[in-house]
Motif scaffolding. Structure first.
Motif, PDB file in Angstrom:
ATOM      1  N   THR A  86       5.938   8.049  42.775  1.00  0.00           N
ATOM      2  CA  THR A  86       5.981   7.746  41.420  1.00  0.00           C
ATOM      3  C   THR A  86       5.014   7.975  40.525  1.00  0.00           C
ATOM      4  O   THR A  86       5.294   8.350  39.390  1.00  0.00           O
ATOM      5  N   PRO A  87       3.849   7.850  40.822  1.00  0.00           N
ATOM      6  CA  PRO A  87       2.875   8.307  39.896  1.00  0.00           C
ATOM      7  C   PRO A  87       2.791   9.991  39.482  1.00  0.00           C
ATOM      8  O   PRO A  87       2.756  10.296  38.133  1.00  0.00           O
ATOM      9  N   LEU A  88       3.526  10.588  40.312  1.00  0.00           N
ATOM     10  CA  LEU A  88       3.681  12.119  39.947  1.00  0.00           C
ATOM     11  C   LEU A  88       4.764  12.088  38.886  1.00  0.00           C
ATOM     12  O   LEU A  88       4.498  12.891  38.141  1.00  0.00           O
ATOM     13  N   MET A  89       5.727  11.465  39.140  1.00  0.00           N
ATOM     14  CA  MET A  89       6.809  11.325  38.228  1.00  0.00           C
ATOM     15  C   MET A  89       6.638  10.803  36.895  1.00  0.00           C
ATOM     16  O   MET A  89       6.940  11.067  35.916  1.00  0.00           O
ATOM     17  N   TYR A 122       0.898  24.292  43.379  1.00  0.00           N
ATOM     18  CA  TYR A 122       1.977  24.909  42.607  1.00  0.00           C
ATOM     19  C   TYR A 122       3.106  24.035  42.118  1.00  0.00           C
ATOM     20  O   TYR A 122       3.313  24.399  40.633  1.00  0.00           O
ATOM     21  N   LEU A 123       3.344  22.922  42.500  1.00  0.00           N
ATOM     22  CA  LEU A 123       3.984  22.081  41.846  1.00  0.00           C
ATOM     23  C   LEU A 123       3.332  21.266  40.538  1.00  0.00           C
ATOM     24  O   LEU A 123       4.035  21.113  39.685  1.00  0.00           O
ATOM     25  N   LYS A 124       2.260  21.050  40.495  1.00  0.00           N
ATOM     26  CA  LYS A 124       1.234  20.766  39.519  1.00  0.00           C
ATOM     27  C   LYS A 124       1.462  21.665  38.224  1.00  0.00           C
ATOM     28  O   LYS A 124       1.809  21.251  37.392  1.00  0.00           O
ATOM     29  N   LYS A 130      -0.283  16.678  34.059  1.00  0.00           N
ATOM     30  CA  LYS A 130      -1.564  16.304  33.439  1.00  0.00           C
ATOM     31  C   LYS A 130      -2.002  14.942  33.914  1.00  0.00           C
ATOM     32  O   LYS A 130      -1.322  14.029  33.915  1.00  0.00           O
ATOM     33  N   GLY A 131      -3.208  14.817  34.094  1.00  0.00           N
ATOM     34  CA  GLY A 131      -3.748  13.489  34.775  1.00  0.00           C
ATOM     35  C   GLY A 131      -3.497  13.089  35.923  1.00  0.00           C
ATOM     36  O   GLY A 131      -3.466  11.947  36.430  1.00  0.00           O
ATOM     37  N   CYS A 132      -2.863  13.870  36.877  1.00  0.00           N
ATOM     38  CA  CYS A 132      -2.598  13.559  38.259  1.00  0.00           C
ATOM     39  C   CYS A 132      -3.418  14.300  39.356  1.00  0.00           C
ATOM     40  O   CYS A 132      -2.928  14.380  40.525  1.00  0.00           O
ATOM     41  N   ASP A 133      -4.548  15.022  38.833  1.00  0.00           N
ATOM     42  CA  ASP A 133      -5.328  15.829  39.738  1.00  0.00           C
ATOM     43  C   ASP A 133      -5.659  14.858  41.216  1.00  0.00           C
ATOM     44  O   ASP A 133      -5.414  15.624  42.329  1.00  0.00           O
TER      45      ASP A 133
END
Length: 154
Positions: A86-89, A122-124, A130-133
């Motif tokens: 969820t945080p990625l989405m 790759y997905l990043k 942005k902001g999900c490192d």
């Protein structure tokens, strides 16, 4: 002689470039010490022990057989954890097309069993996250550990 050295250098750099290109295609692949079935069973067991959800396990070879075709052993496991996905989405909803996570376990043309998964880096890049490192880094470590444990004999 100098021309031969230059040609050899160019050929070797081409081989290195081709290998790097393959390594950066967005897929991480490991060799397995087990059969496709055993590797998939091990991976499934490991993710369940870690509290991840197995959403589906697809046996492509069995489905091919039902359709009258043959395919080397090939299984796809679809799994995840909404607390992580969820945080990625929230960073980029388009990543939902690549979630939940998947691992592909198959026997290649040389009879080597392999486990492959999408490289989170790759997905990043693909979804311009942005902001999900920190989440990407965590997922990368977890996928690497899960996969390594599923493919290697102790």
């Amino acid at each position: 002689m100098k021309i031969i050295s230059i040609v050899i250098s160019l050929l070797l750099s081409s081989v290195t470039w081709a290998a790097d290109e393959k390594a950066t295609d967005g897929i991480v692949t490991l060799k397995s010490d087990y059969s496709v079935e055993e590797t998939a069973d091990r991976f499934e067991s490991i993710i369940q022990k870690k509290g991840l959800t197995l959403f589906n396990r697809i046996d492509h070879a069995k489905n091919a057989e039902v359709a009258g075709h043959t395919l080397r052993p090939t299984q796809l496991l679809i799994f995840g954890n909404p607390k992580v996905g969820t945080p990625l989405m929230q960073c980029s909803q388009s990543i939902a097309i690549d979630l939940p996570q998947k691992v592909l376990i198959y026997k290649d043309e040389s009879n080597q069993v392999r486990l492959s998964y999408n490289d989170p880096s790759y997905l990043k890049q693909r979804h311009q996250l942005k902001g999900c490192d920190a989440v990407i880094k965590k997922i990368s470590k977890v996928l690497a550990a899960l996969s390594a444990n599923a493919v290697k004999k102790n």
